[in-house]
Write an enzyme that holds these catalytic residues in place. Structure first.
Site, PDB file in Angstrom:
ATOM      1  N   CYS A   2       0.827  -1.207   0.000  1.00  0.00           N
ATOM      2  CA  CYS A   2       0.000   0.000   0.000  1.00  0.00           C
ATOM      3  C   CYS A   2       0.859   1.254   0.000  1.00  0.00           C
ATOM      4  CB  CYS A   2      -0.875   0.026   1.247  1.00  0.00           C
ATOM      5  SG  CYS A   2      -1.866  -1.453   1.438  1.00  0.00           S
ATOM      6  N   ARG A  27       4.979   0.521  -6.192  1.00  0.00           N
ATOM      7  CA  ARG A  27       5.025  -0.301  -4.979  1.00  0.00           C
ATOM      8  C   ARG A  27       4.148  -1.544  -5.116  1.00  0.00           C
ATOM      9  NH1 ARG A  27       6.524   2.802  -0.238  1.00  0.00           N
ATOM     10  NH2 ARG A  27       5.120   1.577   1.046  1.00  0.00           N
ATOM     11  N   TRP A  75      -2.806  -2.756  -1.665  1.00  0.00           N
ATOM     12  CA  TRP A  75      -2.342  -4.072  -2.096  1.00  0.00           C
ATOM     13  C   TRP A  75      -3.033  -5.049  -1.158  1.00  0.00           C
ATOM     14  CZ3 TRP A  75       0.779  -8.150  -0.192  1.00  0.00           C
ATOM     15  CH2 TRP A  75       1.325  -8.991  -1.181  1.00  0.00           C
ATOM     16  N   ASN A 101      -1.443   2.095   5.729  1.00  0.00           N
ATOM     17  CA  ASN A 101      -0.485   1.160   5.140  1.00  0.00           C
ATOM     18  C   ASN A 101       0.033   0.292   6.283  1.00  0.00           C
ATOM     19  OD1 ASN A 101       1.583  -0.148   3.797  1.00  0.00           O
ATOM     20  ND2 ASN A 101       2.935   1.634   3.759  1.00  0.00           N
ATOM     21  N   GLY A 102      -0.064  -1.024   6.136  1.00  0.00           N
ATOM     22  CA  GLY A 102       0.401  -1.922   7.199  1.00  0.00           C
ATOM     23  C   GLY A 102      -0.638  -2.993   7.460  1.00  0.00           C
ATOM     24  N   GLU A 481      19.656 -15.610  -8.771  1.00  0.00           N
ATOM     25  CA  GLU A 481      19.069 -14.305  -9.081  1.00  0.00           C
ATOM     26  C   GLU A 481      18.565 -14.261 -10.530  1.00  0.00           C
ATOM     27  OE1 GLU A 481      17.898 -11.833  -7.766  1.00  0.00           O
ATOM     28  OE2 GLU A 481      18.079 -10.113  -9.088  1.00  0.00           O
ATOM     29  N   LYS A 485      14.729 -13.350 -11.594  1.00  0.00           N
ATOM     30  CA  LYS A 485      14.376 -12.287 -12.546  1.00  0.00           C
ATOM     31  C   LYS A 485      13.428 -12.840 -13.597  1.00  0.00           C
ATOM     32  CE  LYS A 485      15.136  -9.193 -11.102  1.00  0.00           C
ATOM     33  NZ  LYS A 485      15.661  -9.336  -9.771  1.00  0.00           N
ATOM     34  N   GLU A 488       9.830 -13.730 -12.072  1.00  0.00           N
ATOM     35  CA  GLU A 488       8.972 -12.661 -11.558  1.00  0.00           C
ATOM     36  C   GLU A 488       8.427 -11.751 -12.646  1.00  0.00           C
ATOM     37  OE1 GLU A 488      10.657  -9.948  -8.654  1.00  0.00           O
ATOM     38  OE2 GLU A 488      12.586  -9.977  -9.636  1.00  0.00           O
ATOM     39  N   HIS A 504      21.491 -35.667  -9.249  1.00  0.00           N
ATOM     40  CA  HIS A 504      20.865 -36.210  -8.028  1.00  0.00           C
ATOM     41  C   HIS A 504      19.342 -36.052  -8.054  1.00  0.00           C
ATOM     42  CE1 HIS A 504      24.761 -37.006  -6.293  1.00  0.00           C
ATOM     43  NE2 HIS A 504      25.133 -35.798  -6.677  1.00  0.00           N
ATOM     44  N   LYS A 603       6.655  -3.748  -4.728  1.00  0.00           N
ATOM     45  CA  LYS A 603       8.050  -3.317  -4.654  1.00  0.00           C
ATOM     46  C   LYS A 603       8.573  -3.383  -3.227  1.00  0.00           C
ATOM     47  CE  LYS A 603      11.862  -1.497  -6.180  1.00  0.00           C
ATOM     48  NZ  LYS A 603      12.756  -2.431  -6.874  1.00  0.00           N
TER      49      LYS A 603
HETATM   50  C1  AGP Z   1      13.365  -8.639  -6.577  1.00  0.00           C
HETATM   51  O1  AGP Z   1      13.299  -8.385  -7.915  1.00  0.00           O
HETATM   52  C2  AGP Z   1      12.134  -8.604  -5.817  1.00  0.00           C
HETATM   53  N1  AGP Z   1      11.238  -7.647  -6.250  1.00  0.00           N
HETATM   54  C3  AGP Z   1      12.216  -8.905  -4.339  1.00  0.00           C
HETATM   55  O2  AGP Z   1      12.718 -10.206  -4.254  1.00  0.00           O
HETATM   56  C4  AGP Z   1      13.049  -7.980  -3.419  1.00  0.00           C
HETATM   57  O3  AGP Z   1      14.406  -8.095  -3.703  1.00  0.00           O
HETATM   58  C5  AGP Z   1      12.745  -8.358  -1.965  1.00  0.00           C
HETATM   59  O4  AGP Z   1      11.374  -8.193  -1.717  1.00  0.00           O
HETATM   60  C6  AGP Z   1      13.552  -7.563  -0.970  1.00  0.00           C
HETATM   61  O5  AGP Z   1      13.275  -6.205  -1.052  1.00  0.00           O
HETATM   62  P1  AGP Z   1      14.186  -5.143  -0.323  1.00  0.00           P
HETATM   63  O6  AGP Z   1      15.542  -5.198  -0.980  1.00  0.00           O
HETATM   64  O7  AGP Z   1      13.514  -3.822  -0.545  1.00  0.00           O
HETATM   65  O8  AGP Z   1      14.268  -5.518   1.124  1.00  0.00           O
END
Ligand code: AGP
Length: 608
Positions: A2, A27, A75, A101-102, A481, A485, A488, A504, A603
């Protein structure tokens, strides 16, 4: 997650709120709304879906007269993303509106209590209890009602409240969710994020947990939980507006990928001065570093993978054991951590709920904490004993790129710094590592320039249902990583495996035309990974390899090859990840995905 905004001044509030909400879109959200106070009444407009729907409903805000208001992007957590569940929420008597927010963890018992007292609920949200509590506690003093309400809440909240009895005042409160006040001239603001403020003001006050504020056109006043006024420092926001905008690129993600040479340079170069690493921001004595018997790195998602990539460098150079822990697991693991543990916390946003909780848990067991964060003044930066910022600039795309690479860069600096302080590095090696790090911006640029064929490769691989990413040691960490990428933003099932583990179990999944992305930049283990490529090819896989320029052997084994410039394996992650980011971007584009705002993702993950 949010986002919240608020405005009080002399201009029409609605267009300013809508503009602020657009800046918070990155976000992640699934509904949006605004509440405007005008002529003694509050009017709420809220809709599910995109902010564009809200702009259409309100004719870009023109249909909402009034110079004070609050806005929200939701959200969904408690209750589906419907119009009714969208914020702002109104009190039963229509005198109060709230954005939040929260998460309110004790909302079920509060809801039952309020229903017992005759309040009715319109939504399924946890938030709605807040507005009814405020109505219940209100005796003509909004500040007191908000303070009393906050005392009843467990969980996290950044709140904005307006009341028909206070036609120019917004009351805000913060507990474990970011809240920033924007200080203007004759008008003032609040938001959950500076990106929603910079177009209007660069003067910001960062509220701390347990603080409240009253915002009027003439000023902002901050209070502690007892209602006593406290003086807060006004900070200057240094991010510029262009940095938070797309600047001609089709997507923020592409812009941020391309910004990496600059971001890496801004993060590394000022910290290597006169032939040595200078970390002005931290105060570690040699005695302190000698007292550490392990380093624990904790984070979530890509930040966790940044820790995985740098673990090899830290252990190799410092000879101190490093364990990299998912924050969501560490917080509940009764961790073996004490004052001899250095805890390194990685977070782009500095607001990730699990990371904050893990950090608090480890601090309470005596660990000294170093935060590596991108957002200045964020919760994690404030909680840490020491903070090193990644100077990546605002990162808007949900999928992190420059956030990840700059986190890895700071960890490299920390590794070399600790190793040198503990006399684990000879002069020649030390200077060699410094110059390797100083070449990283150039190498990242070369990795960008060397691969114009990736969009074409994306056309070949985009229709697959799954992808495997394999590698050994550092290559494996980068594969983790790379796979994240891909999944997601392109929604293709992508998994990474330590190449030696294939036989394995996982190799059972390899069949004709299965794409396997093989990372082969760890020179010492290259031959081993080549054997794994042969194994998967023998079972029909199509292999796209990533290798150092000049590696001829790989050309005869792989179907496609992406080359990157040669770099010391100790520092390769920052360069090697770049083509993986580009590949994921173009595969997602081929698949018509919403690249900057992938479905179901946010985000800044400010809830558990
Ligand atoms: C990465 O592309 C993601 N969107 C997600 O994994 C992100 O890295 C994770 O939520 C951690 O966020 P932060 O670095 O703001 O703590």
């Amino acid at each position: 997650m949010c986002g919240i905004v608020g405005y009080t001044g002399s201009q029409q509030a609605a267009p300013i709120l809508l503009d602020g909400l657009k800046k918070l879109e990155y976000r992640g959200y699934d509904s949006a709304g605004i509440a405007i106070l005008n002529d003694g009444a509050i009017k709420v407009d809220k809709v599910s879906g995109r902010i564009a729907n809200l702009c259409e409903l309100t004719e870009e805000g023109k249909k909402c007269p009034g110079t004070i208001g609050i806005g929200h992007t939701r959200w969904a957590t408690h209750g589906a993303p419907t119009d009714t569940n969208a914020h702002p929420h109104l009190s039963n008597d229509g005198r109060f509106a709230v954005v939040h927010n929260g998460i309110i963890e004790n909302y079920i018992c509060l809801r039952e209590e309020l229903i017992g007292k005759g309040y009715h609920f319109d939504s399924e949200t946890d938030t709605e209890v807040i507005v009814h509590l405020i109505e219940m506690y209100y005796r003509g003093d909004l500040r007191r009602a908000v303070i009393k309400t906050s005392a009843r809440l467990s969980g996290s909240y950044a709140l904005g409240v307006i009341c028909t009895d206070k036609p120019d005042t917004i009351c805000v409160a913060r507990e474990a969710s970011p809240l920033i006040l924007g200080v203007g001239a004759g008008e003032n603001y609040f938001a959950s994020d500076v990106t929603a403020l910079v177009a209007n003001t660069r003067n910001a006050i960062y509220l701390d947990d347990g603080e409240f504020a009253e915002i009027t056109p003439d000023g902002v006043t901050v209070f502690d939980p007892a209602g006593q006024t406290i003086t807060k420092k006004i900070s200057r926001i240094t991010w510029d507006i262009e940095a938070a905008e797309k600047g001609g690129y089709e997507h923020f993600m592409l812009k941020e990928i391309i910004e990496q040479p600059r971001a890496v340079k801004a993060t590394i170069t000022p910290r290597i001065k006169d032939g040595k690493i200078v970390l002005d921001e931290i105060e570690w004595s040699r005695e302190y570093l000698e007292s550490i018997n392990k380093i624990v790195i904790t984070a979530c998602g890509s930040a966790y993978y940044a820790g995985c990539a740098a673990k090899y460098t830290i252990e190799k150079l410092c000879r101190i054991p490093v364990s990299v822990e998912l924050a969501s697991e560490l917080r509940y693991s009764d961790p073996l951590i004490d004052e001899h543990t250095l805890l390194i916390v990685l977070s782009q946003s500095g607001e990730t709920a699990d990371t904050i909780a893990a950090m608090k848990e480890c601090k309470s067991r005596g660990a000294r904490t170093l935060a590596i964060v991108n957002v200045v003044g964020s919760t994690i930066a404030k909680l840490a004993d020491d903070t090193l910022y990644t100077w990546a600039g605002p990162e808007i795309a949900v999928a992190t790129t420059k956030g990840y690479t700059t986190q890895v860069c700071v960890l490299y600096l920390v590794a070399v710094y600790i190793a040198r302080t503990l006399d684990k590095l000879e002069d020649a090696d030390y200077y060699h590592h410094l110059s390797s790090m100083l070449t990283l911006p150039k190498k990242v640029q070369e990795a960008l320039d060397m691969n114009p064929k990736i969009p074409k490769m994306a056309k070949k691989y985009h229709a697959t249902k799954s992808m495997f990413f394999i590698g050994r040691n550092t290559d494996y960490a980068i594969a983790l990583e790379g796979a994240l990428k891909m999944k997601e933003i392109s929604y293709i099932h992508a998994e990474s495996y330590a190449a030696g583990e294939l036989k394995h179990g996982t190799i059972a999944l390899i069949e004709e035309h299965q794409p396997v992305i093989a990372l082969c930049c760890n020179t010492a283990l290259m031959e081993k990974t080549l054997s794994n490529i042969v194994e998967v090819k023998a079972r029909g896989a199509e292999v796209l390899a990533v290798a150092f320029k000049g590696n001829q052997e790989i050309l005869s084994q792989a179907d496609d090859v992406i080359f990157i410039p040669k770099i010391d394996t100790l520092f390769s992650a920052v360069v090697e990840i770049v083509p993986m980011q580009i590949l994921a971007y173009y595969v997602a584009k081929e698949n018509g995905c919403d690249i900057d705002k992938p479905k179901n993702l946010a985000k800044s993950v400010t809830v558990e």
